[in-house]
Structures are given as C-alpha cells and as structure tokens.
Motif scaffolding. Structure first.
Motif, PDB file in Angstrom:
ATOM      1  N   ASN A 296       0.846  -1.194   0.000  1.00 11.54           N
ATOM      2  CA  ASN A 296       0.000   0.000   0.000  1.00 11.54           C
ATOM      3  C   ASN A 296       0.883   1.246   0.000  1.00 11.54           C
ATOM      4  O   ASN A 296       1.894   1.290   0.705  1.00 11.54           O
ATOM      5  N   VAL A 298       0.326   5.679  -0.168  1.00 15.69           N
ATOM      6  CA  VAL A 298      -0.564   6.846  -0.224  1.00 15.69           C
ATOM      7  C   VAL A 298       0.297   8.092  -0.273  1.00 15.69           C
ATOM      8  O   VAL A 298       1.237   8.238   0.512  1.00 15.69           O
ATOM      9  N   SER A 334      -6.483   1.686  -7.376  1.00 12.76           N
ATOM     10  CA  SER A 334      -6.036   3.030  -7.003  1.00 12.76           C
ATOM     11  C   SER A 334      -7.255   3.932  -6.875  1.00 12.76           C
ATOM     12  O   SER A 334      -8.281   3.702  -7.523  1.00 12.76           O
ATOM     13  N   HIS A 336      -8.481   8.296  -5.671  1.00 10.42           N
ATOM     14  CA  HIS A 336      -8.169   9.642  -5.220  1.00 10.42           C
ATOM     15  C   HIS A 336      -9.190  10.009  -4.142  1.00 10.42           C
ATOM     16  O   HIS A 336     -10.400   9.947  -4.374  1.00 10.42           O
ATOM     17  N   LYS A 340      -5.606  12.770  -1.233  1.00  7.37           N
ATOM     18  CA  LYS A 340      -4.658  11.661  -1.162  1.00  7.37           C
ATOM     19  C   LYS A 340      -4.864  10.722  -2.353  1.00  7.37           C
ATOM     20  O   LYS A 340      -5.997  10.496  -2.776  1.00  7.37           O
ATOM     21  N   TYR A 341      -3.761  10.242  -2.867  1.00  2.00           N
ATOM     22  CA  TYR A 341      -3.822   9.244  -3.948  1.00  2.00           C
ATOM     23  C   TYR A 341      -3.326   7.919  -3.376  1.00  2.00           C
ATOM     24  O   TYR A 341      -2.195   7.822  -2.909  1.00  2.00           O
ATOM     25  N   GLU A 342      -4.190   6.919  -3.410  1.00  4.90           N
ATOM     26  CA  GLU A 342      -3.900   5.640  -2.780  1.00  4.90           C
ATOM     27  C   GLU A 342      -3.761   4.540  -3.842  1.00  4.90           C
ATOM     28  O   GLU A 342      -4.576   4.448  -4.755  1.00  4.90           O
TER      29      GLU A 342
END
Length: 355
Positions: A296, A298, A334, A336, A340-342
């Motif tokens: 993971n 972020v 993925s 947004h 935050k972009y995860e």
C-alpha cells in the motif's frame, strides 16, 4: 558395421510377411473337416489378391480421401460400392474354383468354403483390422503433429513474453535514473555536501538495477531494502518538506518477487505527489500473510493532479509486467480521496502446481 536395409525394402518385406500370414489364416479355416489340400491352396490363393485389393483400396484411398477428411457420406457410399463389388468377385472366385477344380461337384467341396457369409466375414475381418490400424495410426500422427505445433506456439509465445518483459525492464532504467540524476544535478549545482552521499546511494541502486533486473525473481527482502535506499535519496532532495513512513515486517529471505516491482510505485508517489501545507506526505507499507503480498502507498495530491497520477511510464509498464509475471494472481487498485492518492497491490506469491 551393421548394414541397414532401405526403408522401402523393409516395408515391402513386412507387407509380404503379413500377407503370407493371411494366406495361412485362410488355409487354416478352410481346411477344417477337409483333406482336399489342393482345392484349399487354390481357393486361398484366389481369395488373397481380392482381400489385398480391397484392403489397400480402403487403407490408401477411401480412408485418407474421405474418412479422415470427414466426408462421411462419400466414404459410406464408396464403401458400399466396394462391398458390393468385392462380394461379386468372391462369388466368382467361389464358383470358378468349384467349376475348374471340383468339376462342379459340391459334395466334395470343403464345408467351410461353401458358406458365402463365412468367407465374406474372413475377408472383411482382415480389411477391418488393417483399416482400424490405419485410422489409429493417422490419428496418433495427427495428435503428435498437433502437439508439436502446440509446443512450438507455446515456445514462441513464451519467447515473445520474455522479450516484452525484457523490453519493459529496460524502459524502467531510464525513467528511474532520469529522476535520480536530476536530484544529483540539482545538488551538484548547489555544491551540496550531500552530493557524494547521493552518488553512493545511487551506486547501490545501480548495482541492483544492472545485476538483478535481468533475474526472473529477486528476494522480496532485497526489493524492500532498495526501496529504503530510494527513499533515503528522496529525503535528501526534499529535506524538511517530506513526511514519509515505510512500514515493513521481518521478511523471509526465501520469498521472491519480480525485480523492480514495487520501486516504480514509490517513484510515482514522489513524482506526482504534491506539497500540501508545505509537506509531501507519503505512507507506504508491505505486508506478507500466507504467501500473499500486500503493498500500500498513499501520497498527498491536489485534485487536478489526479489524472496525471494515474498514468506514466512507470505505472503503465508495471501493469504490463504484472500481467506477464502474475496474470490472474494479482489485484491492483487506485483511488483519489480527500487530497490523497492511494494505490494498493495484492499478489498471490504461492507457487503454482506446475512451477
């Protein structure tokens, strides 16, 4: 030195032996309850070429031209014609031997040669056996050719996949190095004291790239170690504007992954991440539970950067490499969410049964 007969001589010899055996086969059955060996010899000799003709006609013409080509109606039709003509010729042979050898004296005729159906069964027993062997032989040859062709296709596909994978790996090199060299260039312009340290860390990463990237698998522990090296490089570049955490458990050195599998995700986070409130925030973690790898990451990002973050050389290549290395064994997602972009990657590292 052993002399080998030409193949055609061997084939002819085998056929002659077989038909001699068929002649004795006929002689044995027709001699039952009869001592007239002269008649039996001639009758068996007359029946043999007829049996040979029907057998070779079926095996060399009807079966390959019609049966094996799935033209079943034509095969059945010509087989019927063959049966009718051969039955007529058997009757002629039967009456010819009766007239010329026994002067039409049916009383002294061997009993087994009187039964037309029995004669027909003997002839077509031989024809049937040879036809069955011919069909079976052709089926086995066809299966062998198909298997060989399938193996060649699989080998070609594997070679193409290996070439594509090698190409994708080579694409990672300039993309990864370009970002790092930019960092070194910036510090060199500033005559920063961190420049030698950055070069040393880059040297370690280059060693990993040059000597491990061509391996099909590397230790996950090694991959994680070089992610940490990369993070240390970026810490020098971002100085106090970086908030980063990278959580990893103790990893068994026997666990392996494709090389440079996770680093592009980290690189992408630094490349597309945005400073919010003066900080670039990145949180990454590696979990390993029962041969299932969960990665993971972020990073902070502004809304308008979402689409840019989704693509790029690194992530585009990594998706292709995942398909090549872990097809149907991984999940990549993925999103947004609130600045935050995860990205989450889950891979089943359990070896397949054929591996």
């Amino acid at each position: 030195m052993t002399l080998r007969l030409p193949k055609i001589v061997q084939t002819i010899s085998l056929h002659l032996l077989f038909w001699i055996g068929v002649w004795f086969f006929f002689y044995y059955f027709f001699s039952y309850n009869s001592n007239d060996s002269n008649y039996i010899i001639w009758f068996s000799s007359c029946l043999l070429p007829l049996t040979m003709g029907v057998t070779y006609f079926m095996e060399r013409i009807l079966i390959p031209r019609f049966l094996l080509k799935r033209q079943y109606q034509l095969f059945a039709l010509y087989t019927f014609y063959t049966f009718v003509i051969s039955s007529y010729l058997i009757v002629l042979a039967l009456y010819g031997c009766l007239i010329f050898l026994l002067k039409f004296n049916v009383a002294i005729m061997p009993p087994m040669s009187k039964n037309f159906m029995f004669i027909l069964i003997l002839v077509y027993l031989v024809v049937g056996v040879i036809s069955f062997i011919s069909v079976l032989s052709n089926t086995l040859k066809t299966d062998a050719k198909n298997k060989e062709l399938e193996n060649k296709i699989l080998a070609t596909q594997l070679q193409l996949k290996e070439q594509e994978l090698h190409y994708l790996k080579r694409q990672i090199h300039p993309h990864f190095l370009f970002n790092t060299l930019n960092t070194i260039y910036g510090f060199a312009l500033q005559q920063s004291k961190h420049t030698p340290e950055i070069i040393l860390k880059l040297s370690n990463l280059l060693d990993y790239i040059l000597y491990q990237i061509n391996q099909p698998k590397v230790a996950l522990k090694e991959e994680v170690l070089h992610i940490k090296e990369y993070i240390e490089l970026e810490k020098i570049r971002f100085k106090d504007s970086l908030k980063i955490s990278f959580n990893t458990p103790a990893i068994d050195s026997s666990i392996e992954v494709a090389p440079m599998l996770l680093i592009p995700f980290v690189e992408n986070a630094f490349k597309h991440g945005e400073l919010l409130d003066g900080f670039l925030s990145i949180d990454a973690s590696v979990k390993l539970i029962n041969h299932q790898l969960e990665f993971n990451i972020v990073n902070s990002i502004r809304s308008h950067e979402e689409e840019e973050c989704k693509e790029g050389i690194g992530l585009s290549n990594i998706k292709k490499r995942l398909d090549l290395n872990y097809k149907n064994k991984y999940q990549l997602s993925s999103r947004h969410n609130n600045g935050k972009y995860e990205v989450q990657l889950i891979i089943d590292l359990k070896p397949s049964e054929h591996e």
